[in-house]
Motif scaffolding. Sequence first.
Motif, short mmCIF file in Angstrom:
data_model
loop_
_atom_site.label_atom_id
_atom_site.label_comp_id
_atom_site.label_asym_id
_atom_site.label_seq_id
_atom_site.Cartn_x
_atom_site.Cartn_y
_atom_site.Cartn_z
N ILE A 75 0.86 -1.19 0.00
CA ILE A 75 0.00 0.00 0.00
C ILE A 75 0.90 1.24 0.00
N SER A 76 0.45 2.30 -0.63
CA SER A 76 1.30 3.48 -0.84
C SER A 76 1.82 4.08 0.46
N SER A 77 1.02 4.09 1.51
CA SER A 77 1.49 4.66 2.79
C SER A 77 2.66 3.86 3.35
N ALA A 78 2.62 2.54 3.18
CA ALA A 78 3.74 1.70 3.64
C ALA A 78 4.97 1.94 2.78
N PHE A 79 4.78 2.11 1.47
CA PHE A 79 5.90 2.40 0.57
C PHE A 79 6.57 3.72 0.98
N LEU A 90 3.59 10.30 -5.56
CA LEU A 90 2.74 9.21 -6.03
C LEU A 90 1.42 9.73 -6.62
N THR A 91 1.37 11.03 -6.86
CA THR A 91 0.18 11.66 -7.43
C THR A 91 0.50 12.10 -8.85
N LYS A 92 -0.26 11.60 -9.81
CA LYS A 92 0.01 11.88 -11.22
C LYS A 92 -0.02 13.37 -11.54
N SER A 93 -0.96 14.08 -10.96
CA SER A 93 -1.12 15.51 -11.27
C SER A 93 0.04 16.37 -10.79
N ASN A 94 0.90 15.84 -9.94
CA ASN A 94 2.06 16.60 -9.46
C ASN A 94 3.23 16.56 -10.44
N ASN A 95 3.08 15.79 -11.51
CA ASN A 95 4.11 15.69 -12.56
C ASN A 95 5.49 15.28 -12.04
N SER A 96 5.53 14.41 -11.06
CA SER A 96 6.80 13.90 -10.55
C SER A 96 7.39 12.92 -11.56
N LYS A 101 8.24 6.21 -13.23
CA LYS A 101 9.15 5.07 -13.08
C LYS A 101 8.56 3.96 -12.20
N LEU A 102 7.57 4.31 -11.41
CA LEU A 102 6.96 3.34 -10.49
C LEU A 102 5.70 2.75 -11.10
N GLU A 103 5.42 1.49 -10.76
CA GLU A 103 4.14 0.89 -11.17
C GLU A 103 3.16 1.13 -10.03
N ILE A 104 2.17 1.94 -10.31
CA ILE A 104 1.18 2.32 -9.30
C ILE A 104 -0.17 1.80 -9.75
N LYS A 105 -0.90 1.19 -8.79
CA LYS A 105 -2.22 0.61 -9.08
C LYS A 105 -3.22 1.24 -8.12
N GLN A 106 -4.35 1.65 -8.66
CA GLN A 106 -5.42 2.22 -7.85
C GLN A 106 -6.58 1.23 -7.83
N ILE A 107 -7.02 0.85 -6.63
CA ILE A 107 -8.17 -0.04 -6.48
C ILE A 107 -9.15 0.71 -5.58
N GLY A 108 -10.19 1.23 -6.17
CA GLY A 108 -11.12 2.07 -5.42
C GLY A 108 -10.39 3.29 -4.89
N LYS A 109 -10.46 3.49 -3.60
CA LYS A 109 -9.76 4.64 -3.00
C LYS A 109 -8.35 4.30 -2.53
N PHE A 110 -7.91 3.07 -2.76
CA PHE A 110 -6.61 2.62 -2.29
C PHE A 110 -5.57 2.65 -3.41
N LYS A 111 -4.37 3.10 -3.05
CA LYS A 111 -3.27 3.19 -4.01
C LYS A 111 -2.17 2.24 -3.56
N PHE A 112 -1.63 1.49 -4.53
CA PHE A 112 -0.58 0.51 -4.27
C PHE A 112 0.62 0.78 -5.18
N VAL A 113 1.81 0.45 -4.67
CA VAL A 113 3.05 0.60 -5.43
C VAL A 113 3.70 -0.77 -5.54
N ASN A 114 4.19 -1.11 -6.73
CA ASN A 114 4.84 -2.39 -6.95
C ASN A 114 6.29 -2.30 -6.47
N LEU A 115 6.51 -2.62 -5.22
CA LEU A 115 7.84 -2.57 -4.62
C LEU A 115 8.76 -3.65 -5.19
#
Length: 158
Positions: A75-79, A90-96, A101-115
């Motif tokens: 989960i993104s908070s753990a990452f 981890l927010t697309k609109s921030n243009n980071s 470079k990261l694989e980010i998955k959104q499931i409902g309101k939850f965001k995950f990062v492929n560590l």
Amino acid sequence: MLRHTLAPNQFLDDYVLNCEICSLAKISQNAYKFWKGVICANYTDSRTVFLYKKSIPQKYQNLINLCSNLSGFVISSAFCSFTGLSHSHLTKSNNSNLYKKLEIKQIGKFKFVNLKKLYDDMDLPYSTRIYIEKCKYFSPTPLEKRIKLTASLCLGYY
């Protein structure tokens, strides 16, 4: 019911998102609390509940394959807790540049990062402790191991 606290770098390979399986089964998200032998888990400081796939009652086992595959993800908070990275990356609109470079998955309101993918991309063993910060804050190369991720961000490891 047995509850585990997951380490911030522990992949969710053997877990499903509780709210996702409950939605598919059309049952309450608190139903798992009454299941015999169920193993649930969450990350420190997170209320998001994950269920160990093999402990889910037989009645709902067929729904596991319909749930999102969380293999390699955290989960993104753990990452962010594990790497010291700000959530804003981890927010697309921030243009980071790191977001790309990261694989980010959104499931409902939850965001995950492929560590796991990040470790594989950097050719590091999964047991390696990593952190991400601005390159200018790193010590000279022989003193601190680092991999350049973007023009301004580096991944340190030990």
